[in-house]
Motif scaffolding. Structure first.
Motif, PDB file in Angstrom:
ATOM      1  N   VAL A   2       0.942  -1.288   0.044  1.00  0.00           N
ATOM      2  CA  VAL A   2       0.065  -0.038   0.008  1.00  0.00           C
ATOM      3  C   VAL A   2       1.073   1.304  -0.065  1.00  0.00           C
ATOM      4  O   VAL A   2       1.681   1.465   0.942  1.00  0.00           O
ATOM      5  CB  VAL A   2      -1.029   0.050   1.412  1.00  0.00           C
ATOM      6  CG1 VAL A   2      -1.748   1.306   1.197  1.00  0.00           C
ATOM      7  CG2 VAL A   2      -1.972  -1.197   1.083  1.00  0.00           C
ATOM      8  N   MET A  10     -13.722  -7.980   0.668  1.00  0.00           N
ATOM      9  CA  MET A  10     -12.669  -7.439   1.430  1.00  0.00           C
ATOM     10  C   MET A  10     -13.304  -6.611   2.535  1.00  0.00           C
ATOM     11  O   MET A  10     -14.642  -6.367   2.822  1.00  0.00           O
ATOM     12  CB  MET A  10     -12.232  -6.021   0.516  1.00  0.00           C
ATOM     13  CG  MET A  10     -11.198  -5.073   1.128  1.00  0.00           C
ATOM     14  SD  MET A  10     -11.859  -3.749   1.896  1.00  0.00           S
ATOM     15  CE  MET A  10     -10.609  -2.516   1.445  1.00  0.00           C
ATOM     16  N   MET A  65      -3.964  -5.759   7.578  1.00  0.00           N
ATOM     17  CA  MET A  65      -2.972  -4.556   7.347  1.00  0.00           C
ATOM     18  C   MET A  65      -1.811  -4.666   8.129  1.00  0.00           C
ATOM     19  O   MET A  65      -1.648  -5.829   8.781  1.00  0.00           O
ATOM     20  CB  MET A  65      -3.854  -3.120   7.740  1.00  0.00           C
ATOM     21  CG  MET A  65      -5.464  -3.169   7.210  1.00  0.00           C
ATOM     22  SD  MET A  65      -6.398  -2.057   7.231  1.00  0.00           S
ATOM     23  CE  MET A  65      -5.468  -0.582   7.751  1.00  0.00           C
ATOM     24  N   ARG A  80      -2.989  -6.226   2.835  1.00  0.00           N
ATOM     25  CA  ARG A  80      -2.694  -4.877   2.219  1.00  0.00           C
ATOM     26  C   ARG A  80      -1.873  -4.357   3.376  1.00  0.00           C
ATOM     27  O   ARG A  80      -2.475  -3.908   4.159  1.00  0.00           O
ATOM     28  CB  ARG A  80      -3.831  -4.202   2.077  1.00  0.00           C
ATOM     29  CG  ARG A  80      -5.143  -4.995   1.466  1.00  0.00           C
ATOM     30  CD  ARG A  80      -6.321  -3.963   1.362  1.00  0.00           C
ATOM     31  NE  ARG A  80      -6.928  -3.642   2.539  1.00  0.00           N
ATOM     32  CZ  ARG A  80      -7.787  -4.270   3.538  1.00  0.00           C
ATOM     33  NH1 ARG A  80      -8.198  -5.548   2.776  1.00  0.00           N
ATOM     34  NH2 ARG A  80      -7.846  -3.869   4.609  1.00  0.00           N
ATOM     35  N   GLY A  82       0.868  -1.497   4.287  1.00  0.00           N
ATOM     36  CA  GLY A  82       1.556   0.124   3.849  1.00  0.00           C
ATOM     37  C   GLY A  82       2.654   0.437   4.855  1.00  0.00           C
ATOM     38  O   GLY A  82       3.821   0.235   4.298  1.00  0.00           O
ATOM     39  N   ARG A  98       2.807   7.322   7.327  1.00  0.00           N
ATOM     40  CA  ARG A  98       2.587   8.056   6.257  1.00  0.00           C
ATOM     41  C   ARG A  98       2.332   9.500   7.162  1.00  0.00           C
ATOM     42  O   ARG A  98       2.041   9.835   8.090  1.00  0.00           O
ATOM     43  CB  ARG A  98       1.116   7.860   5.843  1.00  0.00           C
ATOM     44  CG  ARG A  98       1.384   6.767   4.814  1.00  0.00           C
ATOM     45  CD  ARG A  98      -0.045   6.241   4.473  1.00  0.00           C
ATOM     46  NE  ARG A  98      -0.964   5.708   5.352  1.00  0.00           N
ATOM     47  CZ  ARG A  98      -0.792   4.377   5.510  1.00  0.00           C
ATOM     48  NH1 ARG A  98      -0.123   3.585   5.173  1.00  0.00           N
ATOM     49  NH2 ARG A  98      -1.657   3.916   6.679  1.00  0.00           N
TER      50      ARG A  98
HETATM   51  C1  LIG Z   1      -3.955   2.643   4.389  1.00  0.00           C
HETATM   52  C2  LIG Z   1      -4.768   1.366   3.982  1.00  0.00           C
HETATM   53  C3  LIG Z   1      -3.928  -0.071   4.453  1.00  0.00           C
HETATM   54  C4  LIG Z   1      -2.868  -0.383   4.936  1.00  0.00           C
HETATM   55  O1  LIG Z   1      -2.489   0.233   5.911  1.00  0.00           O
HETATM   56  P1  LIG Z   1      -1.185   0.040   7.150  1.00  0.00           P
HETATM   57  O2  LIG Z   1      -1.585   0.183   8.304  1.00  0.00           O
HETATM   58  O3  LIG Z   1      -0.328   1.112   6.616  1.00  0.00           O
HETATM   59  O4  LIG Z   1      -0.545  -1.228   6.616  1.00  0.00           O
HETATM   60  C5  LIG Z   1      -4.777  -1.070   4.092  1.00  0.00           C
HETATM   61  N1  LIG Z   1      -6.064  -1.021   3.851  1.00  0.00           N
HETATM   62  C6  LIG Z   1      -6.445   0.138   3.392  1.00  0.00           C
HETATM   63  C7  LIG Z   1      -8.056   0.073   2.908  1.00  0.00           C
HETATM   64  C8  LIG Z   1      -6.056   1.144   3.659  1.00  0.00           C
HETATM   65  O5  LIG Z   1      -6.654   2.384   3.406  1.00  0.00           O
END
Ligand SMILES: *Cc1c(COP(=O)(O)O)cnc(C)c1O
Length: 219
Positions: free
Chosen positions: A22, A150, A190, A206, A208, A215
């Motif tokens: 992500v 999802m 996540m 997912r 990030g 971020r």
């Molecule tokens: C930002 C986001 C992520 C990733 O989040 P992290 O905590 O940074 O891994 C995953 N899914 C969705 C829908 C997001 O908006």
């Protein structure tokens, strides 16, 4: 550093789990670093930002839209988006179908299910998901394919609650899969909760901040 983070996560991920990196809010140079380490699937949550990055970056990247969708912007990504995770209404499916048709494509989508307790999180109630998939109107859409579900869990450290939410989504996914040959993706997990999500049956995570760092939204 991005490379190291990525390699570390990948080394621990079961190989049947798909990793979406992500990259929202992060510059294209960061994405290239992950790309050079072998990553090809990237997730963004704003259509305009994803389009800009698509234009700048290698064309074998698979772009996933993971954010809440504004229907009037679907047209900007319809020619290239690989998977849309956050579909939370039939109207949105209709619009995706319409834009996909213009490009003679079939766009893969996931229906977003509401599993979190928080009111702020988007997603469809489970019975509405069933209603959509069983409807005649849906069966007439030839340019979208719903390939799974999802969900986003509540933002909490409470493992019991997370397990409950992920498991409820897995059970729905498993039920629907029985009668739906297109179903193959359950996108949940996540940075903070992906290990638990995998234990609960996720097929796609997912991630990030664990790859790209925290971020900064104030830039
Ligand atoms: C930002 C986001 C992520 C990733 O989040 P992290 O905590 O940074 O891994 C995953 N899914 C969705 C829908 C997001 O908006």
């Amino acid at each position: 550093m991005i490379k190291d983070n990525l390699n570390q996560i990948k080394s621990k991920l079961p190989k049947e789990i798909t990793l979406v990196a992500v990259s929202k809010t992060k510059p294209s140079t960061d994405i290239l670093e992950a790309y050079e380490a072998g990553q090809r699937i990237f997730g963004e949550n704003k259509i305009q930002e994803m389009v800009t990055k698509y234009d700048e970056l290698p064309k074998d990247i698979q772009w996933h839209m993971i954010g809440h969708l504004q229907r009037n912007k679907v047209k900007y990504m319809a020619h290239f988006v690989d998977l849309i995770h956050g579909v939370d209404s039939f109207k949105t499916l209709l619009e995706i179908n319409k834009q996909a048709l213009k490009h003679d494509r079939v766009i893969n989508c996931l229906l977003q299910a509401r599993i979190a307790k928080e009111e702020t999180k988007f997603g469809l109630p489970f019975d509405e998901i069933k209603n959509i998939l069983n409807s005649k109107e849906f069966s007439n859409l030839n340019n979208v394919k719903v390939v799974g579900l999802m969900g986003m869990a509540t933002f909490t450290d409470n493992q019991d609650q997370l397990t409950k939410e992920f498991s409820s989504l897995y059970n729905l996914y498993n039920d629907l899969k029985e009668n739906n040959a297109d179903f193959s993706i359950l996108s949940m997990g996540m940075s903070g909760d992906y290990k638990l999500a995998i234990e609960c049956g996720s097929t796609m995570v997912r991630i990030g901040s664990s790859i790209f760092g925290a971020r900064n939204y104030k830039k």
